[in-house]
Scaffold this active site. Structure first.
Site, PDB file in Angstrom:
ATOM      1  CB  CYS A   2      33.063 -40.953  68.270  1.00  0.00           C
ATOM      2  SG  CYS A   2      33.146 -39.449  67.310  1.00  0.00           S
ATOM      3  NE  ARG A  27      29.357 -45.269  69.856  1.00  0.00           N
ATOM      4  CZ  ARG A  27      28.301 -45.024  70.626  1.00  0.00           C
ATOM      5  NH1 ARG A  27      27.363 -45.932  70.732  1.00  0.00           N
ATOM      6  NH2 ARG A  27      28.190 -43.906  71.279  1.00  0.00           N
ATOM      7  CD1 TRP A  72      29.224 -39.867  61.351  1.00  0.00           C
ATOM      8  CD2 TRP A  72      28.761 -38.128  62.667  1.00  0.00           C
ATOM      9  NE1 TRP A  72      28.216 -39.153  60.764  1.00  0.00           N
ATOM     10  CE2 TRP A  72      27.907 -38.077  61.544  1.00  0.00           C
ATOM     11  CE3 TRP A  72      28.648 -37.125  63.631  1.00  0.00           C
ATOM     12  CZ2 TRP A  72      26.967 -37.082  61.363  1.00  0.00           C
ATOM     13  CZ3 TRP A  72      27.703 -36.135  63.455  1.00  0.00           C
ATOM     14  CH2 TRP A  72      26.877 -36.116  62.325  1.00  0.00           C
ATOM     15  CG  ASN A  97      30.966 -40.819  71.834  1.00  0.00           C
ATOM     16  OD1 ASN A  97      30.543 -40.063  70.967  1.00  0.00           O
ATOM     17  ND2 ASN A  97      30.203 -41.724  72.420  1.00  0.00           N
ATOM     18  N   GLY A  98      31.600 -37.363  72.034  1.00  0.00           N
ATOM     19  CA  GLY A  98      30.737 -36.328  72.625  1.00  0.00           C
ATOM     20  C   GLY A  98      31.142 -34.969  72.093  1.00  0.00           C
ATOM     21  CD  GLU A 481      11.700 -46.589  58.377  1.00  0.00           C
ATOM     22  OE1 GLU A 481      11.730 -45.386  58.682  1.00  0.00           O
ATOM     23  OE2 GLU A 481      12.657 -47.360  58.588  1.00  0.00           O
ATOM     24  CE  LYS A 485      15.681 -47.460  56.803  1.00  0.00           C
ATOM     25  NZ  LYS A 485      15.304 -47.291  58.136  1.00  0.00           N
ATOM     26  CD  GLU A 488      18.473 -44.297  56.753  1.00  0.00           C
ATOM     27  OE1 GLU A 488      18.926 -43.990  57.851  1.00  0.00           O
ATOM     28  OE2 GLU A 488      17.712 -45.275  56.597  1.00  0.00           O
ATOM     29  CG  HIS A 504      -3.462 -31.041  47.195  1.00  0.00           C
ATOM     30  ND1 HIS A 504      -4.443 -30.190  46.749  1.00  0.00           N
ATOM     31  CD2 HIS A 504      -4.106 -32.053  47.816  1.00  0.00           C
ATOM     32  CE1 HIS A 504      -5.634 -30.670  47.098  1.00  0.00           C
ATOM     33  NE2 HIS A 504      -5.448 -31.801  47.746  1.00  0.00           N
ATOM     34  CE  LYS A 603      21.564 -49.222  64.325  1.00  0.00           C
ATOM     35  NZ  LYS A 603      20.593 -48.814  63.301  1.00  0.00           N
TER      36      LYS A 603
END
Ligand code: G6P
Length: 608
Positions: A2, A27, A72, A97-98, A481, A485, A488, A504, A603
């Protein structure tokens, strides 16, 4: 997560609040809202979805004091009724925020007192608590302080009252908040990018600080309620660094900023003739003398950077290294070795799990802590003894790009400094590594030239539902990575495997509909990797190979080879990251997803 912004000014603050929220959307972006005080009333506008929607809805709202929020969701689904600001009896409005951990208990108490809850959020308890003190004779500052004393958890908040158009209260504990100082106007925000539109002057609030903002001045009180002075800094950021400029998306901009970001991160080292531990802080030389192992803690992309570093640290500095996901480490019973250097890696410096893992490590007896981080005033930096700042500049796209490659550069420096201190690096090797580092930005620039070719290649992924990424050794984390990407931002299910593991299990998945992306550096594992690629081809899998020059891997039926420059030795993972970022970006463009704000993600993950 947030983002919050607040302003008190002589002008209409709504455009400032909206512009600030647009900067903070990274955020969280599932709903947004703002409130202004005018005519002794709270005027609230909220919307689900993006800040742009809120901007339209609030176009005719005006006021000289207000607070705003982009969300968020944690408690309660994304909806207008759960969007902030939350209000109590049309008198008090709060943005937060939190996470308030004891909100259920407080909600029960407040309900018993007659408060009616209009949302499912934890935040609403803060509004009612402040209201309960405010209507009992406390002023807005005192009411907020009294309410905060009842909260368990993390918060950054902004508070206004309908009958007090002069004062705005901000407070922080566990979540970021800073104060912007203007000419006869004052602001609060989760980060400086929201305020560059109005000021460069910033006060970084400390844990537990409460600030009272008015037009002419502001007062800061510490966690004990004592009035304190905090230094006013001039932010090094400028508005340009957070503008999109010529690019279509922040992610594309940030991919292209990597040569400069790397040059900035390496500046102090590349301009000197030798490596010194001092770049990690004055106490680094002593600390490095005392350690016999490394424990790296991080999340997401930063965790992948740690995985690359492990290969470097063990091979070049001969120091045992373990890399662990922060959210796992913090909750398992582990044995502390006081001679271990605990390295946290974080772009934001405020990821809740990484921060908690750091504090857990300290609590169980670890003595030496080092942070590799992109945000100078962040909690992780402040709570670590040693640090190296990546100087990537603000990263706004949710998918991390330049933060990752600069983390790698910083971790390579750590490796070299430790190798030198442990007698594993002679002067000639040191000079060679410094030479390679100086060349790194231009090497990255050369790889970026593959962009048009990768854009074409991406078309072949747009209709796929799955993809496999393969790498070996140092480049296995790069495959991870690359897969991260792609998933996401394009929502294609992607997995990465060390190429030797193919037989395997994952080989069973390979057919013509499963593109296989291979990271193929010209290193000692090349021939092994080539055999793994044959195994894929033999099962009809289509290969997309990013191959260094002289690997003698050529395009043929079902094999698409992207030619990379010559092998860059230990720095090769940095170069091989770039085409995978571009691939994900162009596949996402093909699919028409929201590249910079992928669904369900944010993020800065300041919740567990
Ligand atoms: C989120 C971001 C990732 C990031 C991770 C860790 O999931 O979307 O890009 O890698 O958090 O964040 P940090 O700021 O600690 O590097």
């Amino acid at each position: 997560m947030c983002g919050i912004v607040g302003a008190v000014a002589k002008r209409n603050v709504v455009p400032i609040l909206v512009q600030g929220l647009l900067r903070l959307e990274y955020r969280g972006y599932d709903s947004a809202g703002l409130v202004v005080v005018s005519d002794h009333k709270l005027h609230r506008v909220r919307s689900t979805g993006r800040v742009a929607e809120l901007a339209e809805k609030s176009a005719h709202t005006t006021g000289n004091i207000g607070i705003a929020h982009t969300r968020w969701a944690t408690h309660g689904v994304p909806s207008e009724r759960n969007a902030h600001p939350h209000m109590s009896c049309d008198l008090i409005a709060v943005v937060h925020n939190g996470i308030i951990e004891n909100y259920e208990e407080l909600r029960t108490q407040l309900t018993a007192q007659g408060y009616i809850f209009g949302s499912d959020t934890d935040t609403e308890v803060i509004a009612h608590l402040i209201h309960s003190y405010y209507t009992n004779g406390h002023d807005l500052l005192g009411s907020t302080q009294a309410a905060l004393a009842k909260l368990v958890g993390a918060y950054a908040i902004g508070v206004v009252a309908a009958d007090n158009p002069q004062k705005l209260i901000g407070a922080r504990k566990g979540s970021p908040l800073l104060l912007g100082v203007g000419e006869g106007e004052h602001f609060i925000a989760s980060d400086m990018s929201a305020l560059l539109q109005v000021t460069q002057k910033v006060v970084y609030l400390e844990e537990g600080d409460v600030v009272e903002l008015a037009l002419a001045d502001y007062r800061i009180f510490d966690a004990k309620g004592v009035e304190v002075k905090r230094p006013v800094n001039i932010s090094e950021l400028n508005n340009e660094s957070v503008e999109l400029g010529e690019y279509q998306h922040y992610m594309q901009k940030e991919i292209h900023e990597q040569p400069q970001a790397l040059a900035n991160t390496l500046e102090s080292v590349c301009n000197s003739q030798s490596l010194i531990p001092g770049i990690f802080g004055a106490e680094a030389a002593d600390a490095f003398d005392q350690i016999d192992s490394i424990l790296i803690l991080a999340c997401g992309t930063s965790h992948h950077a740690g995985m690359v570093a492990r290969y470097w640290l063990e091979e070049l500095a001969a120091i045992p290294c373990v890399v662990e996901i922060a959210s796992e480490y913090r909750y398992r019973t582990s044995v502390a070795n006081p001679r271990t250097l605990v390295v946290t890696i974080s772009q934001s410096g405020e990821t809740a799990d990484t921060l908690a893992a750091l504090n857990h490590a300290k609590a169980i007896g670890h003595l030496h802590t080092l942070a590799v981080c992109n945000v100078p005033e962040s909690a992780i930096i402040r709570q670590s003894k040693l640090r190296l700042l990546t100087r990537a500049g603000p990263e706004i796209g949710v998918a991390s790009t330049k933060a990752f490659t600069t983390q790698l550069a910083a971790l390579f420096l750590l490796t070299l400094v430790l190798a030198k201190q442990r007698g594993k690096l002679d002067m000639q090797q040191e000079q060679q590594h410094l030479h390679d580092l100086r060349h790194l930005p231009s090497a990255v620039m050369a790889v970026l030239k593959l962009e048009p070719e990768i854009a074409k290649l991406a078309k072949q992924f747009a209709d796929k539902h799955h993809a496999l990424f393969l790498g070996r050794g140092l480049h296995y984390p790069i495959a991870l990575e690359g897969a991260l990407k792609l998933k996401e931002i394009s929502y294609i299910h992607a997995e990465a495997y060390p190429a030797g593991e193919l037989k395997h299990g994952p080989l069973a998945l390979v057919d013509k509909d499963m593109p296989v992306v291979a990271v193929a550096p010209n290193d000692t594992l090349l021939e092994k990797l080539k055999s793994n690629l044959q195994e894929v081809r033999a099962r009809g899998g289509e290969l997309f190979v990013f191959a260094d020059a002289e690997t003698r891997i050529h395009s043929s039926e079902g094999v698409h080879v992207m030619q990379m420059p010559e092998h860059a030795g230990f720095l090769s993972p940095i170069l091989h990251t770039i085409p995978l970022q571009l691939l994900a970006y162009y596949v996402a463009l093909q699919k028409g997803t929201d590249v910079d704000k992928p669904r369900n993600l944010a993020k800065s993950v300041t919740v567990e």
